[in-house]
Design a protein around this motif. Structure first.
Motif, PDB file in Angstrom:
ATOM      1  N   LEU A 158       0.833  -1.207   0.000  1.00  0.00           N
ATOM      2  CA  LEU A 158       0.000   0.000   0.000  1.00  0.00           C
ATOM      3  C   LEU A 158       0.868   1.258   0.000  1.00  0.00           C
ATOM      4  O   LEU A 158       0.539   2.254  -0.659  1.00  0.00           O
ATOM      5  N   ASP A 159       1.963   1.214   0.756  1.00  0.00           N
ATOM      6  CA  ASP A 159       2.880   2.354   0.782  1.00  0.00           C
ATOM      7  C   ASP A 159       3.425   2.625  -0.614  1.00  0.00           C
ATOM      8  O   ASP A 159       3.369   3.753  -1.116  1.00  0.00           O
ATOM      9  N   LEU A 160       3.956   1.587  -1.266  1.00  0.00           N
ATOM     10  CA  LEU A 160       4.534   1.763  -2.593  1.00  0.00           C
ATOM     11  C   LEU A 160       3.458   2.066  -3.636  1.00  0.00           C
ATOM     12  O   LEU A 160       3.707   2.807  -4.595  1.00  0.00           O
ATOM     13  N   HIS A 161       2.277   1.523  -3.459  1.00  0.00           N
ATOM     14  CA  HIS A 161       1.180   1.795  -4.391  1.00  0.00           C
ATOM     15  C   HIS A 161       0.814   3.273  -4.390  1.00  0.00           C
ATOM     16  O   HIS A 161       0.358   3.817  -5.413  1.00  0.00           O
ATOM     17  N   SER A 162       1.012   3.949  -3.255  1.00  0.00           N
ATOM     18  CA  SER A 162       0.671   5.368  -3.171  1.00  0.00           C
ATOM     19  C   SER A 162       1.488   6.218  -4.137  1.00  0.00           C
ATOM     20  O   SER A 162       1.056   7.284  -4.567  1.00  0.00           O
ATOM     21  N   SER A 163       2.681   5.774  -4.479  1.00  0.00           N
ATOM     22  CA  SER A 163       3.529   6.509  -5.428  1.00  0.00           C
ATOM     23  C   SER A 163       3.760   5.736  -6.731  1.00  0.00           C
ATOM     24  O   SER A 163       4.360   6.263  -7.663  1.00  0.00           O
ATOM     25  N   LYS A 164       3.287   4.486  -6.787  1.00  0.00           N
ATOM     26  CA  LYS A 164       3.432   3.635  -7.974  1.00  0.00           C
ATOM     27  C   LYS A 164       2.077   2.964  -8.236  1.00  0.00           C
ATOM     28  O   LYS A 164       1.880   1.776  -7.961  1.00  0.00           O
ATOM     29  N   PRO A 165       1.096   3.721  -8.756  1.00  0.00           N
ATOM     30  CA  PRO A 165      -0.256   3.172  -8.927  1.00  0.00           C
ATOM     31  C   PRO A 165      -0.320   1.947  -9.831  1.00  0.00           C
ATOM     32  O   PRO A 165      -1.234   1.131  -9.689  1.00  0.00           O
ATOM     33  N   ASP A 166       0.632   1.799 -10.758  1.00  0.00           N
ATOM     34  CA  ASP A 166       0.595   0.665 -11.685  1.00  0.00           C
ATOM     35  C   ASP A 166       1.412  -0.528 -11.180  1.00  0.00           C
ATOM     36  O   ASP A 166       1.736  -1.435 -11.953  1.00  0.00           O
ATOM     37  N   ILE A 167       1.738  -0.534  -9.889  1.00  0.00           N
ATOM     38  CA  ILE A 167       2.456  -1.678  -9.320  1.00  0.00           C
ATOM     39  C   ILE A 167       1.596  -2.938  -9.499  1.00  0.00           C
ATOM     40  O   ILE A 167       0.367  -2.876  -9.516  1.00  0.00           O
ATOM     41  N   LYS A 168       2.244  -4.080  -9.642  1.00  0.00           N
ATOM     42  CA  LYS A 168       1.525  -5.339  -9.777  1.00  0.00           C
ATOM     43  C   LYS A 168       0.580  -5.536  -8.584  1.00  0.00           C
ATOM     44  O   LYS A 168       0.828  -5.029  -7.490  1.00  0.00           O
ATOM     45  N   SER A 169      -0.500  -6.264  -8.806  1.00  0.00           N
ATOM     46  CA  SER A 169      -1.484  -6.466  -7.748  1.00  0.00           C
ATOM     47  C   SER A 169      -0.849  -7.121  -6.539  1.00  0.00           C
ATOM     48  O   SER A 169       0.162  -7.825  -6.647  1.00  0.00           O
ATOM     49  N   PHE A 170      -1.467  -6.903  -5.387  1.00  0.00           N
ATOM     50  CA  PHE A 170      -0.908  -7.480  -4.166  1.00  0.00           C
ATOM     51  C   PHE A 170      -0.865  -8.998  -4.236  1.00  0.00           C
ATOM     52  O   PHE A 170       0.099  -9.617  -3.777  1.00  0.00           O
ATOM     53  N   ASP A 171      -1.889  -9.618  -4.798  1.00  0.00           N
ATOM     54  CA  ASP A 171      -1.904 -11.077  -4.882  1.00  0.00           C
ATOM     55  C   ASP A 171      -0.749 -11.599  -5.725  1.00  0.00           C
ATOM     56  O   ASP A 171      -0.116 -12.605  -5.374  1.00  0.00           O
ATOM     57  N   GLU A 172      -0.452 -10.918  -6.844  1.00  0.00           N
ATOM     58  CA  GLU A 172       0.683 -11.326  -7.676  1.00  0.00           C
ATOM     59  C   GLU A 172       2.006 -11.155  -6.935  1.00  0.00           C
ATOM     60  O   GLU A 172       2.883 -12.024  -6.981  1.00  0.00           O
ATOM     61  N   ILE A 173       2.134 -10.020  -6.271  1.00  0.00           N
ATOM     62  CA  ILE A 173       3.354  -9.738  -5.508  1.00  0.00           C
ATOM     63  C   ILE A 173       3.541 -10.781  -4.407  1.00  0.00           C
ATOM     64  O   ILE A 173       4.629 -11.358  -4.233  1.00  0.00           O
ATOM     65  N   LYS A 174       2.482 -11.026  -3.644  1.00  0.00           N
ATOM     66  CA  LYS A 174       2.562 -11.964  -2.528  1.00  0.00           C
ATOM     67  C   LYS A 174       2.927 -13.373  -3.026  1.00  0.00           C
ATOM     68  O   LYS A 174       3.777 -14.053  -2.434  1.00  0.00           O
ATOM     69  N   GLU A 175       2.293 -13.801  -4.107  1.00  0.00           N
ATOM     70  CA  GLU A 175       2.569 -15.143  -4.638  1.00  0.00           C
ATOM     71  C   GLU A 175       4.016 -15.265  -5.092  1.00  0.00           C
ATOM     72  O   GLU A 175       4.678 -16.273  -4.835  1.00  0.00           O
ATOM     73  N   TYR A 176       4.532 -14.223  -5.746  1.00  0.00           N
ATOM     74  CA  TYR A 176       5.922 -14.253  -6.215  1.00  0.00           C
ATOM     75  C   TYR A 176       6.890 -14.302  -5.036  1.00  0.00           C
ATOM     76  O   TYR A 176       7.865 -15.059  -5.043  1.00  0.00           O
TER      77      TYR A 176
END
Length: 427
Positions: free
Chosen positions: A118-136
């Motif tokens: 959520l912190d990084l999403h605030s400045s990087k709106p196109d970051i990969k979804s949390f589910d994708e990030i978590k799975e990786y």
């Protein structure tokens, strides 16, 4: 003394002091506890909150970069100049990752990952979804054995100092680099996360500036985060202000008639390089305020300011009145805000044609301790409007305990000198 100086402007896409250590505070800055690194070094099993947040931001940023075809994400930790501290931090981080690998508290880990995302999403709106990030992270990163020795591991943790292996590589994969002075001679591609906590009894401006390895190209701006304690953030911010003022003076006026101020407790460089009685510190156009103001002179200041209300945006006052006010405005840590330095500057201004002074007074302010900035947007813009004046802004803070204060009201200052002025002080 050089015969001339020429300033080469950075290229497009460069991120330097104006980006990282701007005023107001850059979105990449995350303030840690002032002495957090001491907890990490002294407690055998404890990784402090700031370091944990930095690690989880690194995991999330690294996962996004790898998922989008990137090759490298680096995390730089600069705890101190001591090699033994580097080894302790390396060991603690390794133990922390081992805990992540074997723990059954997946829900707690997911919560911390989500906070970082959520912190990084605030400045990087196109970051990969949390589910994708978590799975990786779970399947590709934390599924691997993390070590400082095997080059095939996804995450590598290693130290960089005079005793470490000089053949290490950090141009691919996910790397955590821990070091001291040796870091000042290296350029890091893909440097996204920095944890900086090094302190010195007498900071040297050029040495600290050289440690800013986060400066450069080849970074994803939205995924950048700098974890740093308030006093060091303020030091770097002041160094940036001084550096920009010096650049402006050299670019516009050459090397003659450069005015600088010697600040107690800071040197520009080593004594063998320049005279020790000439340092860059306080410059016009910058806002200076204490992070740790004393709160014991409220009654005296209330009397001095009883005729100044918020009904008027600002007041024209004499420099001597600003000096009287500053006599009652001190910091618990003079090394970060010494009212004597600002009084000296005001006394120097009395001898010039830059004697215009403004006072802004606001009461009943509700500000949390350690926020990293002080002025409201309106007051900041109001101060900027008086570019040829000294502006002293005084906030009467409620001082609630739940905001980090001592549960009593007090005054906190912010001073800005005329834009065209820089100061020189000799010992």
């Amino acid at each position: 003394k050089p015969s001339f100086a020429y300033y080469f402007k950075p290229g497009k896409g460069y991120m330097g002091g104006e980006f990282f250590f701007s005023d107001p505070e850059s979105f990449v800055i995350r303030l840690t506890a002032e002495k957090e690194i001491e907890d990490i070094k002294n407690d055998e099993e404890y990784i402090s909150e700031g370091m944990q947040k930095a690690i989880f931001c690194f995991l999330v940023a690294g996962a996004h970069i790898m998922l989008t075809g990137g090759k490298v994400c680096n995390f730089l930790i600069h705890p101190s100049i001591r090699i033994r501290d580097h080894k302790v931090v390396e060991q603690k981080i390794g133990e922390f990752f081992n805990t992540l690998l074997i723990t059954d508290e997946e829900e707690q880990i997911d919560t911390q990952l989500k906070e970082a995302w959520l912190d990084l999403h605030s400045s990087k709106p196109d970051i990969k979804s949390f589910d994708e990030i978590k799975e990786y992270i779970r399947n590709e990163i934390l599924n691997e054995t993390i070590s400082s020795e095997n080059d095939e591991n996804i995450i590598k943790i290693f130290t960089m100092n005079s005793k470490s292996n000089q053949n290490i590589t950090y141009d691919k994969g996910l790397n955590i680099i821990i070091g001291g002075n040796s870091l000042g001679r290296v350029t890091f591609e893909g440097l996204q996360i920095v944890y900086y906590s090094r302190t010195a009894k007498i900071p040297q401006a050029d040495t600290y500036w050289q440690h800013c390895r986060m400066f450069g190209y080849n970074r994803d701006k939205g995924l950048l985060r700098i974890f740093i304690p308030p006093l060091l953030w303020k030091l770097f911010r002041d160094l940036n202000i001084s550096n920009q003022a010096l650049i402006e003076q050299v670019a516009n006026n050459g090397i003659d008639d450069i005015n600088l101020l010697v600040s107690k407790g800071t040197r520009a460089t080593r004594k063998c390089v320049v005279r020790s009685d000439a340092l860059i510190d306080i410059v016009g156009g910058a806002n200076y305020f204490p992070n740790y103001p004393k709160d014991d002179k409220t009654n005296e200041l209330d009397k001095l300011l009883e005729n100044y209300s918020e009904e008027q945006d600002s007041y024209d006052v004499k420099i001597d009145f600003l000096i009287d006010l500053l006599q009652h405005l001190e910091s618990e840590r003079p090394e970060e805000w010494d009212n004597k330095n600002y009084i000296f500057c005001l006394q120097a201004l009395k001898k010039t044609n830059c004697q215009s002074s403004k006072l802004i007074v606001t009461r009943e302010r509700d500000i949390r301790k350690g926020t990293g900035t002080l002025l409201s947007p309106n007051d900041r813009n109001l101060g900027k409007k008086y570019s040829n004046s000294t502006v002293l802004t005084l906030y009467r803070i409620k001082g609630q305990k739940d905001k980090g204060w001592n549960n009593r009201a007090f005054w906190i200052p912010n001073i800005k000198f005329p834009n065209s002025i820089a100061f020189c002080r000799t010992k």
